[in-house]
Design an enzyme around this catalytic site. Structure first.
Site, short mmCIF file in Angstrom:
data_model
loop_
_atom_site.label_atom_id
_atom_site.label_comp_id
_atom_site.label_asym_id
_atom_site.label_seq_id
_atom_site.Cartn_x
_atom_site.Cartn_y
_atom_site.Cartn_z
N CYS A 1 -26.77 29.72 -15.57
CA CYS A 1 -28.10 29.37 -15.06
C CYS A 1 -29.09 30.49 -15.40
CB CYS A 1 -28.07 29.12 -13.56
SG CYS A 1 -29.61 28.45 -12.93
N GLU A 2 -29.19 30.79 -16.68
CA GLU A 2 -30.15 31.71 -17.29
C GLU A 2 -30.28 31.26 -18.74
OE1 GLU A 2 -31.68 34.13 -15.72
OE2 GLU A 2 -30.44 34.49 -13.94
N TYR B 1 -28.40 42.43 -27.01
CA TYR B 1 -28.72 43.22 -28.20
C TYR B 1 -29.35 42.38 -29.31
CZ TYR B 1 -25.45 46.66 -26.22
OH TYR B 1 -24.80 47.56 -25.42
N PRO C 1 -14.31 55.89 -33.39
CA PRO C 1 -14.63 54.50 -33.70
C PRO C 1 -14.15 53.57 -32.60
CG PRO C 1 -12.67 55.19 -34.91
CD PRO C 1 -13.17 56.42 -34.17
N GLY C 2 -14.99 52.65 -32.19
CA GLY C 2 -14.59 51.65 -31.21
C GLY C 2 -14.70 50.27 -31.83
N GLY D 1 -19.75 54.95 -34.14
CA GLY D 1 -20.89 54.12 -34.49
C GLY D 1 -20.87 53.55 -35.88
N ARG E 1 -23.57 40.14 -25.96
CA ARG E 1 -24.21 40.84 -27.08
C ARG E 1 -25.38 40.07 -27.70
NH1 ARG E 1 -22.26 42.02 -31.41
NH2 ARG E 1 -23.05 44.13 -31.65
#
Length: 404
Positions: free
Chosen positions: A332-333, A306, A264-265, A222, A302
């Protein structure tokens, strides 16, 4: 060697492979890993790439080649890691609300296993007793991370076994003679305050006497990645210094040397990634100037999921006058990548690049609206190499069964 890819190189890639297109800079991943190693030199740690961020097999092979370990959130990620060349001892599998059969498969693969529920911990005890070491994921009741959606350690989180159930954990440990060799806590994503990790260490400190087989203190991942120019990431050297002090305290108090693990990513792959898109339409209304691109939340969710910020650049007109745009997708959103964003003047057919797109971009993609997933390219040693072909209509239909 430059750790960024030039506008000219990105334009050439778009010409060769089409858009939308994901491009990843291999040497940037290497540099991020080296920063961790340098900061933690002399501190007893291991790093596991949280591969849920990006699992392309060629990216995984590169990460394995630079000596990093790997953290998996599903058994299929474990299988991908093995295929990419990771040895079982380099693989950590942390389960979350899964069927016990997946844990059995992980044990059969010979990888390290963390369990996050009393139910599966009891099943593990019945199946393996003391024959296979196991880690447990704890919920520390710490609020951390950039927002609630990416905070995983608070008291309403589904992740981990609550600390309040320690007696139940110990009861299962004693009943089945479990060899609990790892305590794991992951509090969330986008953690800038290094003291969050020290709070986790304090929790571990009080738990050590209950686990005689303990070898590993896993603080999760994180680490904060800067997405805007005025942001700062996690102070990794400061974290390393404090973790070193913590480990000395543990060794002095308990006469035992513990190893700290991190996963870690985003830290490793976010900044290596670029999403190149083409501008379909410019739509000027009385209140908003829209730039509609040939992508959407089916390729990068994202910003919508988020409310995450991604820097957007016009590489076709980098010196044009600045105007404010709403950059929107073709789904279509409602799929706004940016709202009221200052960008060099955008024209139809210009190429826009979305930065910091290496983590949770393609990986969270979909075929929504029956649109194709983009191609992926790895930039390594000065060369662009295709590592995933763009979808075709055959890919959309390949698992469907057409009834007569």
């Amino acid at each position: 060697m430059s750790l960024t890819i030039s506008n000219e190189q990105l334009q050439a890639a778009a010409t060769q492979y089409g858009t939308p297109l994901y491009v990843y800079h291999a040497e940037k991943i290497t540099a991020q890993h080296q920063q961790l190693q340098k900061a933690f030199e002399g501190v007893y740690t291991r790093f596991f790439y949280a591969c849920k961020a990006l699992t392309n097999i060629s990216v995984l092979k590169h990460i394995q080649s630079i000596g990093c370990n790997i953290d998996c959130s599903s058994i299929n990620e474990v299988y991908l890691a093995l295929k990419a060349g990771f040895n079982p001892e380099q693989i950590l599998y942390t389960s979350n609300g899964i069927a016990f059969e997946e844990i059995i498969a992980a044990v059969e693969a010979g990888v390290s296993v963390n369990i996050d529920s009393l139910s599966n911990l009891e099943k593990f005890g019945k199946a393996y007793g003391s024959r296979y070491p196991v880690g447990i994921r704890l919920r520390p009741n710490i609020m951390a991370g950039g927002n609630l959606k990416i905070s995983t350690g608070h008291n309403g989180s589904k992740f981990g076994i609550p600390l309040e159930q320690l007696d139940d954990i110990l009861s299962l440990k004693n009943q089945y003679q479990l060899r609990i060799n790892c305590l794991h806590v992951h509090t969330g994503s986008e953690i800038k305050d290094v003291d969050v990790f020290i709070k986790v260490a304090d929790i571990f400190f009080d738990l050590v006497p209950h686990f005689q087989d303990l070898q590993v203190l896993d603080m999760g991942g994180g680490f904060k990645v800067p997405y805007q120019s005025n942001e700062k990431g996690t102070d990794i050297p400061l974290l390393a210094k404090k973790v070193g002090e913590v480990l000395n305290k543990f060794e002095t108090t308990y006469g035992k040397k513990f190893q700290v693990w991190f996963e870690p990513g985003k830290y490793l792959v976010s900044e290596c990634g670029y999403l190149i898109t083409s501008v379909n339409v410019i739509k000027e209304t009385p209140s908003v100037l829209f730039a509609g691109i040939n992508s959407g939340f089916n390729h990068l969710i994202r910003p919508m999921f988020y409310e995450a910020y991604h820097h957007i650049r016009n590489i076709s007109n980098p010196n044009g006058p600045i105007k404010n745009y709403a950059v929107t997708g073709n789904i279509c959103e409602t799929d706004n990548f940016a709202w009221d964003r200052p960008i060099n003047e955008i024209r139809e057919n210009d190429l826009l690049v979305i930065d910091n797109a290496g983590a949770y971009g393609f990986e969270m993609g979909s075929n929504y609206n029956s649109r194709f997933l983009p191609a992926q390219v790895l930039y390594k040693e000065g060369q662009m190499r295709l590592i995933r072909k763009r979808d075709t209509m055959e890919d959309i239909l390949k698992n469907q069964i057409e009834l007569n």
